[in-house]
Design a protein around this motif. Sequence first.
Motif, PDB file in Angstrom:
ATOM      1  N   ASP A 192       0.855  -1.226   0.185  1.00  0.00           N
ATOM      2  CA  ASP A 192       0.135  -0.141  -0.142  1.00  0.00           C
ATOM      3  C   ASP A 192       0.977   1.109   0.093  1.00  0.00           C
ATOM      4  O   ASP A 192       1.988   1.123   0.757  1.00  0.00           O
ATOM      5  N   VAL A 193       0.484   2.222  -0.813  1.00  0.00           N
ATOM      6  CA  VAL A 193       1.314   3.320  -1.023  1.00  0.00           C
ATOM      7  C   VAL A 193       0.486   4.720  -0.266  1.00  0.00           C
ATOM      8  O   VAL A 193      -0.382   4.858  -0.966  1.00  0.00           O
ATOM      9  N   PHE A 194       1.253   5.222   0.606  1.00  0.00           N
ATOM     10  CA  PHE A 194       0.565   6.437   1.345  1.00  0.00           C
ATOM     11  C   PHE A 194       1.330   7.638   0.805  1.00  0.00           C
ATOM     12  O   PHE A 194       2.666   7.712   0.737  1.00  0.00           O
ATOM     13  N   PHE A 195       0.349   8.637   0.265  1.00  0.00           N
ATOM     14  CA  PHE A 195       1.077   9.848  -0.262  1.00  0.00           C
ATOM     15  C   PHE A 195       0.289  11.030  -0.195  1.00  0.00           C
ATOM     16  O   PHE A 195      -1.018  10.886   0.051  1.00  0.00           O
ATOM     17  N   ASP A 196       0.920  12.194  -0.107  1.00  0.00           N
ATOM     18  CA  ASP A 196       0.292  13.538  -0.387  1.00  0.00           C
ATOM     19  C   ASP A 196       0.627  13.755  -1.943  1.00  0.00           C
ATOM     20  O   ASP A 196       0.818  13.167  -2.754  1.00  0.00           O
ATOM     21  N   ASP A 197       1.591  15.145  -1.651  1.00  0.00           N
ATOM     22  CA  ASP A 197       2.281  15.389  -3.240  1.00  0.00           C
ATOM     23  C   ASP A 197       3.628  14.794  -3.069  1.00  0.00           C
ATOM     24  O   ASP A 197       4.105  14.534  -4.108  1.00  0.00           O
ATOM     25  N   ARG A 198       3.916  14.195  -1.884  1.00  0.00           N
ATOM     26  CA  ARG A 198       5.155  13.341  -1.822  1.00  0.00           C
ATOM     27  C   ARG A 198       4.777  11.741  -1.053  1.00  0.00           C
ATOM     28  O   ARG A 198       3.637  11.685  -0.652  1.00  0.00           O
ATOM     29  N   ILE A 199       5.693  11.076  -1.712  1.00  0.00           N
ATOM     30  CA  ILE A 199       5.540   9.592  -1.052  1.00  0.00           C
ATOM     31  C   ILE A 199       5.622   9.669   0.576  1.00  0.00           C
ATOM     32  O   ILE A 199       6.694  10.144   0.857  1.00  0.00           O
ATOM     33  N   LYS A 200       4.783   9.106   1.318  1.00  0.00           N
ATOM     34  CA  LYS A 200       5.088   9.449   2.805  1.00  0.00           C
ATOM     35  C   LYS A 200       5.340   7.804   3.342  1.00  0.00           C
ATOM     36  O   LYS A 200       6.359   7.588   3.937  1.00  0.00           O
ATOM     37  N   GLU A 201       4.704   6.785   2.778  1.00  0.00           N
ATOM     38  CA  GLU A 201       5.426   5.435   2.995  1.00  0.00           C
ATOM     39  C   GLU A 201       4.870   4.458   2.073  1.00  0.00           C
ATOM     40  O   GLU A 201       3.874   4.460   1.573  1.00  0.00           O
ATOM     41  N   ILE A 202       5.779   3.387   2.060  1.00  0.00           N
ATOM     42  CA  ILE A 202       5.327   2.418   1.287  1.00  0.00           C
ATOM     43  C   ILE A 202       5.280   1.026   2.130  1.00  0.00           C
ATOM     44  O   ILE A 202       6.373   0.640   2.600  1.00  0.00           O
ATOM     45  N   ARG A 203       4.004   0.527   2.307  1.00  0.00           N
ATOM     46  CA  ARG A 203       4.012  -0.497   3.168  1.00  0.00           C
ATOM     47  C   ARG A 203       3.580  -1.750   2.628  1.00  0.00           C
ATOM     48  O   ARG A 203       2.624  -1.931   2.436  1.00  0.00           O
ATOM     49  N   PRO A 204       4.560  -2.713   2.693  1.00  0.00           N
ATOM     50  CA  PRO A 204       4.269  -4.013   2.299  1.00  0.00           C
ATOM     51  C   PRO A 204       2.859  -4.670   2.903  1.00  0.00           C
ATOM     52  O   PRO A 204       2.802  -4.624   4.183  1.00  0.00           O
ATOM     53  N   VAL A 205       2.106  -5.242   2.046  1.00  0.00           N
ATOM     54  CA  VAL A 205       0.961  -5.792   2.606  1.00  0.00           C
ATOM     55  C   VAL A 205       1.327  -7.089   3.260  1.00  0.00           C
ATOM     56  O   VAL A 205       0.695  -7.512   4.399  1.00  0.00           O
ATOM     57  N   SER A 206       2.296  -7.942   2.879  1.00  0.00           N
ATOM     58  CA  SER A 206       2.794  -9.058   3.598  1.00  0.00           C
ATOM     59  C   SER A 206       4.238  -9.339   3.170  1.00  0.00           C
ATOM     60  O   SER A 206       4.871  -8.391   2.376  1.00  0.00           O
ATOM     61  N   ASP A 207       4.935  -9.941   4.012  1.00  0.00           N
ATOM     62  CA  ASP A 207       6.365 -10.293   3.515  1.00  0.00           C
ATOM     63  C   ASP A 207       6.707 -10.986   2.339  1.00  0.00           C
ATOM     64  O   ASP A 207       7.695 -11.353   1.829  1.00  0.00           O
ATOM     65  N   ARG A 208       5.629 -11.545   1.894  1.00  0.00           N
ATOM     66  CA  ARG A 208       5.545 -12.516   0.783  1.00  0.00           C
ATOM     67  C   ARG A 208       6.258 -11.837  -0.411  1.00  0.00           C
ATOM     68  O   ARG A 208       5.745 -10.717  -0.904  1.00  0.00           O
ATOM     69  N   VAL A 209       7.222 -12.324  -1.295  1.00  0.00           N
ATOM     70  CA  VAL A 209       7.790 -11.860  -2.283  1.00  0.00           C
ATOM     71  C   VAL A 209       7.623 -13.029  -3.401  1.00  0.00           C
ATOM     72  O   VAL A 209       7.623 -14.101  -3.235  1.00  0.00           O
ATOM     73  N   ILE A 210       7.030 -12.286  -4.499  1.00  0.00           N
ATOM     74  CA  ILE A 210       6.411 -13.171  -5.650  1.00  0.00           C
ATOM     75  C   ILE A 210       7.508 -12.864  -7.039  1.00  0.00           C
ATOM     76  O   ILE A 210       7.562 -11.964  -7.186  1.00  0.00           O
ATOM     77  N   ASP A 211       7.529 -14.179  -7.636  1.00  0.00           N
ATOM     78  CA  ASP A 211       8.326 -14.125  -8.716  1.00  0.00           C
ATOM     79  C   ASP A 211       7.327 -13.765  -9.797  1.00  0.00           C
ATOM     80  O   ASP A 211       6.177 -14.267 -10.123  1.00  0.00           O
ATOM     81  N   LEU A 212       7.923 -12.796 -10.514  1.00  0.00           N
ATOM     82  CA  LEU A 212       6.885 -12.242 -11.878  1.00  0.00           C
ATOM     83  C   LEU A 212       6.408 -13.744 -12.527  1.00  0.00           C
ATOM     84  O   LEU A 212       5.348 -13.514 -13.175  1.00  0.00           O
ATOM     85  N   LYS A 213       7.224 -14.440 -12.790  1.00  0.00           N
ATOM     86  CA  LYS A 213       6.744 -15.744 -13.891  1.00  0.00           C
ATOM     87  C   LYS A 213       5.621 -16.306 -13.200  1.00  0.00           C
ATOM     88  O   LYS A 213       4.901 -17.083 -14.037  1.00  0.00           O
ATOM     89  N   ASP A 214       5.500 -16.440 -11.798  1.00  0.00           N
ATOM     90  CA  ASP A 214       4.528 -17.247 -11.131  1.00  0.00           C
ATOM     91  C   ASP A 214       2.936 -16.427 -11.268  1.00  0.00           C
ATOM     92  O   ASP A 214       2.177 -16.964 -11.318  1.00  0.00           O
TER      93      ASP A 214
END
Length: 487
Positions: free
Chosen positions: A25-47
């Motif tokens: 989830d990305v929180f922002f006003d005119d600037r980016i405030k925080e990029i908060r992963p929804v989970s720790d899961r890392v996904i391979d593009l091919k999957d």
Amino acid sequence: MEQYPARVLRHVFILYKDNQLQLADVFFDDRIKEIRPVSDRVIDLKDIQSPQNWKIFKQQMKTKPGPIPAGEIDGECMLLIPGAIDAHVHFNTPGYEDREDFEHGSLAAAAGGVTMVMDMPCTSVPPVDSVHHLERKREALRKRSLVDHAFWGGISGQMFSDPRNLEQTVDKLSDAGVVGFKSYFLSGMPDFSDLTVQQMQQAAMLVKKCGKMLAVHAEDKKLVLERQKKFQQQQKNDWQAYWFSRDIQAERTAITNLVKICQKTGCRIHIVHISSAAGVELVRQAKSQGLPMSAETCPHYLHFTKSDFENPAICNYLKTAPPVKDHDDKEALWSGLSDGTLSFVTTDHAGCDPAKEKTSDNFWEVYGGIPGVEHRVAFLFSEGLKKGQLTLQQTVSLLAENPAQFFAVSAQKGFLKAGFDADFALINLWTEQKISADLMHSKGKYTPFEGQLFTAAVNETYLRGNCVYTQGQRKVEFGYGQWIKPN
Ligand SMILES: [Zn+2]
């Protein structure tokens, strides 16, 4: 967890590394405030690359049914990238605006996921060859750009008539905030003539002193014009004559001269729209010797070859200088992108009214230039990433991170990081679009990519926190785009 009074873009894929993604989830006003992963899961593009798998994943993620709260945007599990930067466009304001202008060009940019362009100095009238003319351009641009922009300064042959003034002009333009200087070994423009090898060396010395870079159109004038003259005397007016007059040798000779100039002066020298394997190899060698040489290429050089001129439907649309080359050259350009020899991909966006300037039977008279600013991002995802030429990391770097660093605007642009401008583009990697002139936003509507199927599309573009373009619609007023100076 900390709460922000900001907007939230929910459930977007962001680059983790290489070809890996993470949902965030990305929180922002005119600037980016925080990029908060929804989970720790890392996904391979091919999957997740097949639309089927992506749909299943999306359904698993739908945790909260019902309407989305105000201020929240559903990212629909699309890919979020930093706003793309196109470091080489000709938007022509003020000047040849019957061909292109900043309203149309910047709208096309926004539609194509581009949040910042670097406009060339030579197709404005007057060209950006003095601070006074830079100011005229800024004035002409008021309320006309949808996207952020930076300006190239120019060093033309005309400026050498007054060498002392030349030195002052370069200094002052540099102080005024141009990103670099553009010169030509071979120019077709009467208001912005080309430089001899000796003049180019002088220009490099001046540009080196002010710490900027010199970007050069690298085709050897003598080689090209000798052959052009011979062909024209023989009444050879087809694409073949044009192509042979601007062959690989012309690019190789010009770049060889630039390597020598780089050795002598230490000036950063950047080759614009490189087109040949020989050119890439010269830049690779120069870089391996520690010389401050760099280069860019464009989608047309990565996609088309000489044989495409045989297709009458696109022959005139494909005319550029230099022209596209052969299959091996195309492959060498992709390799140059993936091994880092080439720094980024630009479009050299240059359009015209095709009914007026793309219809001549005499190929010498056909206007040279492709209005490509809105196709580059989708092209690189479709033909670069998805066809295995580039990793996701490389694709994002070539579109945004590298140009931001290269032009020293990376304090605020080019990266999805807290504190940076909230510039981003939402990319749908699970769709298809047929490229068509009818759908283009630039003033001149034509493209050699006509009818091609891209397997990626830009869904939405944000600039400093505001959606500027989505689904066929402009969302902010012209003039929202700002002038960005190097750090
Ligand atoms: Zn150009």
